[in-house]
Design an enzyme around this catalytic site. Sequence first.
Site, PDB file in Angstrom:
ATOM      1  N   HIS A 134      37.061  49.122  67.679  1.00  0.00           N
ATOM      2  CA  HIS A 134      38.452  50.317  67.059  1.00  0.00           C
ATOM      3  C   HIS A 134      38.637  49.590  67.364  1.00  0.00           C
ATOM      4  O   HIS A 134      39.387  48.406  67.830  1.00  0.00           O
ATOM      5  CB  HIS A 134      38.166  50.972  67.984  1.00  0.00           C
ATOM      6  CG  HIS A 134      37.154  52.290  68.294  1.00  0.00           C
ATOM      7  ND1 HIS A 134      37.206  52.842  66.952  1.00  0.00           N
ATOM      8  CD2 HIS A 134      36.874  53.152  69.179  1.00  0.00           C
ATOM      9  CE1 HIS A 134      36.189  54.061  67.406  1.00  0.00           C
ATOM     10  NE2 HIS A 134      35.657  53.564  68.821  1.00  0.00           N
TER      11      HIS A 134
ATOM     12  N   CYS B  10      40.053  49.872  62.402  1.00  0.00           N
ATOM     13  CA  CYS B  10      41.037  51.221  61.571  1.00  0.00           C
ATOM     14  C   CYS B  10      41.776  50.030  61.922  1.00  0.00           C
ATOM     15  O   CYS B  10      42.189  49.215  62.827  1.00  0.00           O
ATOM     16  CB  CYS B  10      41.111  52.254  61.998  1.00  0.00           C
ATOM     17  SG  CYS B  10      40.047  53.336  62.057  1.00  0.00           S
TER      18      CYS B  10
END
Length: 296
Positions: free
Chosen positions: A134, A176
């Site tokens: 992430h 991301c």
Amino acid sequence: MADCEAHNNGDENKEQRPNGGGDEGDAWGSRDFSSGRSVAKMPVERNAPYYNMNHKNRGWALIFNHESFDVHNLKKRVGTSADSSNLAKVLVSLGFRVSVMDDKTVSEVHKYLQDVAEMDHTDNDCLIITVLTHGEMGMLYAKDAHYKPENLWHYFTANNCPTLAGKPKLFFIQACQGDQLDAGTTLVNRTETDGSSSMSYRIPNHADFLIAFSTVPGYYSWRNTTKGSWFMQALCEELRYSGTERDILTLLTFVCQRVALDFESNTPDMMLMHQQKQVPCITSMLTRLLVFKKKH
């Protein structure tokens, strides 16, 4: 204000200078650059167009695979095991010695990086480090905390890891970089009418890096829960079929094409997220062409 200056005394190395006069740095303050220079073995001739990929070993490939987290209630990254497995297989087929680390803490990530940087890479062609995790703008997550992406390559600059100086160091980051969505734009088909090989030389400490993010800064990066992330799927396909033929920047151009054209989010129960697009972001400090030609 005192500018940084590079004083040119005499005509030494004059033939290497693309322009005359003195060079100045666009920075505040002053600094003495005369000390602290590192020396490393030249892995390839000064003006060679290709990196030397004829060392005994291809080199190390580290994969930091993050699926579960103990911070900020981050969701489990279902499908990342497919990315890790597929990439490991492809890199082994290209001759890399692959090491996969699952769900490591920040301190463990840094310890692995430091240990690898302190190894002797004299007989290695290059280095690859991949992070599957992430992330958000300017930040990646390990199992227990976040860290800055630049911490990944800090250990491998030419002055910190001299046996990799002048050799390619590649970083692939699936994460991301924000929460913005890219709805894309539809294109409609319309007809248009209208030197010497023995000469020593110095390189910047940050030369010979390539950093490939799965998406552009500020934007979302997509992952299929069964097949893995769009970026890793495309990267593995290109490496599998063209890895020994195309130079890495050409190959990554087609990775961008695959991600941009072949993928679109499928979340009909969440219309805001439905039919969104993505394109990877490549930053290259490579100084030569890189091809993973077959090892004999």
